[in-house]
Design a protein around this motif. Structure first.
Motif, short mmCIF file in Angstrom:
data_model
loop_
_atom_site.label_atom_id
_atom_site.label_comp_id
_atom_site.label_asym_id
_atom_site.label_seq_id
_atom_site.Cartn_x
_atom_site.Cartn_y
_atom_site.Cartn_z
N PHE A 179 0.84 -1.20 0.00
CA PHE A 179 0.00 0.00 0.00
C PHE A 179 0.88 1.26 0.00
O PHE A 179 0.68 2.17 -0.82
N ARG A 182 2.61 2.68 -3.08
CA ARG A 182 1.82 3.33 -4.13
C ARG A 182 0.95 4.48 -3.63
O ARG A 182 0.51 5.32 -4.41
N CYS A 183 0.64 4.47 -2.31
CA CYS A 183 -0.26 5.52 -1.78
C CYS A 183 0.37 6.13 -0.53
O CYS A 183 0.62 5.42 0.44
N PRO A 184 0.64 7.42 -0.53
CA PRO A 184 1.32 8.04 0.62
C PRO A 184 0.37 8.28 1.82
O PRO A 184 0.84 8.53 2.92
N ASP A 185 -0.92 8.20 1.60
CA ASP A 185 -1.87 8.56 2.65
C ASP A 185 -2.18 7.34 3.55
O ASP A 185 -3.11 6.57 3.30
N LYS A 188 -5.60 6.02 4.70
CA LYS A 188 -6.51 5.32 3.79
C LYS A 188 -6.26 3.80 3.79
O LYS A 188 -6.96 3.05 3.10
N PHE A 192 -8.43 0.53 2.10
CA PHE A 192 -7.83 -0.36 1.10
C PHE A 192 -7.94 -1.82 1.56
O PHE A 192 -8.37 -2.70 0.80
N LEU A 214 -7.91 5.36 -4.75
CA LEU A 214 -6.75 5.19 -3.86
C LEU A 214 -5.45 5.03 -4.67
O LEU A 214 -4.37 4.89 -4.11
N GLY A 215 -5.61 5.01 -6.01
CA GLY A 215 -4.43 4.92 -6.87
C GLY A 215 -4.02 3.50 -7.23
O GLY A 215 -2.86 3.28 -7.60
N PHE A 216 -4.93 2.55 -7.10
CA PHE A 216 -4.58 1.15 -7.41
C PHE A 216 -5.40 0.62 -8.58
O PHE A 216 -6.58 0.95 -8.73
#
Ligand code: HAM
Length: 419
Positions: A179, A182-185, A188, A192, A214-216
């Motif tokens: 996670f 790929r996702c800095p937050d 979240k 996910f 979420l960018g995935f």
């Protein structure tokens, strides 16, 4: 009046033939006895907590899904309360309150009845019993291996083999790294995990739509699952299970992520091999829950699992692994001569004081009816007092399987049966 939907009555066996779904107290005891025996073999001590807890114990800690299923209400003292839907928050609260009294790590088990307002389906009720085994105060992954070995042996003790079930082992850490790459937050991450947890119950296009913000991409999440190699922490666990000869029961499977919010490290679920039933068991590490529940006062690592009785019972039944249950009587005392009732009662009392399960007819009943009842109850022996010609009493002791009968003095009966 009917019972509430999703709740069960437990009858003694044999169960009457009926279309209604009936549960047996004998089967339940069989499962509980086995659970207790194996947990004790692994050095676990039994504990229990209250079935009703402050609502707050569950909100924010267990995750949305379970909170949406709570049986909760405001009590007469205006407190917001909930029937426990799981044991882990209670255990975290209890462990934090008394941790100084126990040497770490401590290994505890419990068999609570839990309540969740679930949509009723196969393997899902609104109450169930759950074996909970947890280890508190140990960071080393040896504890994870110990817990999974216990889970495997619990199922083996009931007659299940590696041809019947598999433990699917995964790692929240591996997922967290995936996670974070790929996702800095970080806030979240739980959203996910929830999407991943429901992948096989959700249409692919819906999962893809949930993952996109979420960018995935769904494909990369699926590729992570199918390509999953054990990370370092899982390899340690696998090695220790292999040393115990239990490696065949476990498969690394990143498709498992666990729905509950509090898990941190290795997580796992046990399933029947044929995939006919829902998860038999689920658990993992939850290293921050005790700190959270104690408001930061106590910080102890922890891990555990919960094994439900509903799926397990259905699985054992489908594999023919539930024994035939009987009343388990040692002796049925036949009173054919009512003038000997007082002497018979004395003998019955002696038999029971010697620890033998003993039954008799409470009211005058024909001899053949009493004998039939002894057979129905599957008694091991019958005993009948008889007056001799000289006025003394003799006891006729019959072993029902072999039909062997012996005559002895009434005082000898207990000695013969309890050598
Ligand atoms: P869980 O996955 O929610 O975990 O439940 C564990 C098991 O309990 C499930 O695999 C299932 O067999 C059974 N179960 C759950 N809900 C129901 C239901 N409504 N009807 C019948 N059976 C059910 C937990 O509860 C965690 N607190 C386990 C745990 C202990 N984690 C660490 N320590």
């Amino acid at each position: 009046m009917d019972r509430l939907p999703g709740f069960r009555d437990f009858y003694p066996e044999p169960l009457p033939p009926t279309k209604d779904e009936l549960w047996s107290m004998d089967a339940r005891n069989h499962i509980f006895d086995s659970w207790r025996a194996v947990a004790r073999r692994y050095g676990f001590r039994e504990y229990e907590g209250p079935p009703l807890e402050p609502l707050e114990l569950y909100t924010n800690k267990s995750g949305e899904e379970i909170v949406g299923q709570l049986f909760n209400f405001v009590d007469k003292g205006e407190r917001a309360v909930a029937m426990r839907p799981e044991m882990t928050p209670t255990l975290a609260r209890m462990a934090a309150a008394q941790e100084r009294a126990y040497k770490k790590p401590f290994k505890w088990f419990s068999i609570p009845q839990l309540f969740r307002y679930e949509k009723q389906q196969k393997g899902r009720k609104r109450e169930h019993f759950q074996l909970n085994c947890d280890i508190i105060g140990e960071h080393d992954r040896a504890a994870d291996a110990e817990l999974i070995a216990l889970l495997i042996d619990t199922l083996r003790a009931l007659g299940l083999t590696s041809a019947d079930f598999v433990v699917r082992l995964s790692s929240r850490n591996a997922w967290s790294e995936f996670f974070a790459s790929r996702c800095p937050d970080a806030a979240k991450a739980y959203d996910f995990f929830q999407i991943v947890d429901k992948l096989d119950r959700t249409r692919p296009e819906d999962s893809a739509a949930l993952l996109a913000p979420l960018g995935f991409k769904l494909e990369e999440v699926q590729a992570f699952i199918t390509g999953g190699q054990p990370n370092a922490e899982l390899q340690l666990i696998l090695d220790q299970l292999a040393a115990r000869g239990l490696r065949d029961f476990v498969r690394v499977d990143y498709g498992v992520i666990r729905g509950l919010a509090y898990y941190t490290g290795p997580v796992f679920e046990a399933f029947d091999i044929k995939g006919e039933f829902r998860a038999i068991c689920g658990g993992g590490r939850y290293d921050h829950l005790i700190k959270q529940v104690s408001g930061g006062k106590v910080d102890l690592p922890a891990l555990g699992f919960g094994m439900g009785d509903v799926v397990l019972f259905e699985l054992l039944k489908s594999r023919g692994l539930l024994p035939q249950f009987t009343a388990g009587l040692a002796v049925y005392v036949l009173i054919e001569d009512e003038t000997l009732r007082a002497d018979s009662l004395r003998l019955i009392q002696q038999l029971r004081e010697a620890g033998l399960a003993t039954e008799f007819s409470l009211t005058p009943t024909k001899g053949d009816k009493q004998f039939k009842r002894a057979l129905e109850l599957n008694a091991a022996h019958t005993v009948r007092l008889e007056k001799q010609a000289d006025g003394s009493l003799a006891a006729k002791l019959k072993h029902l399987k072999s039909r062997e009968e012996s005559t002895l003095a009434p005082a000898e009966v207990v000695k013969r049966l309890v050598p």
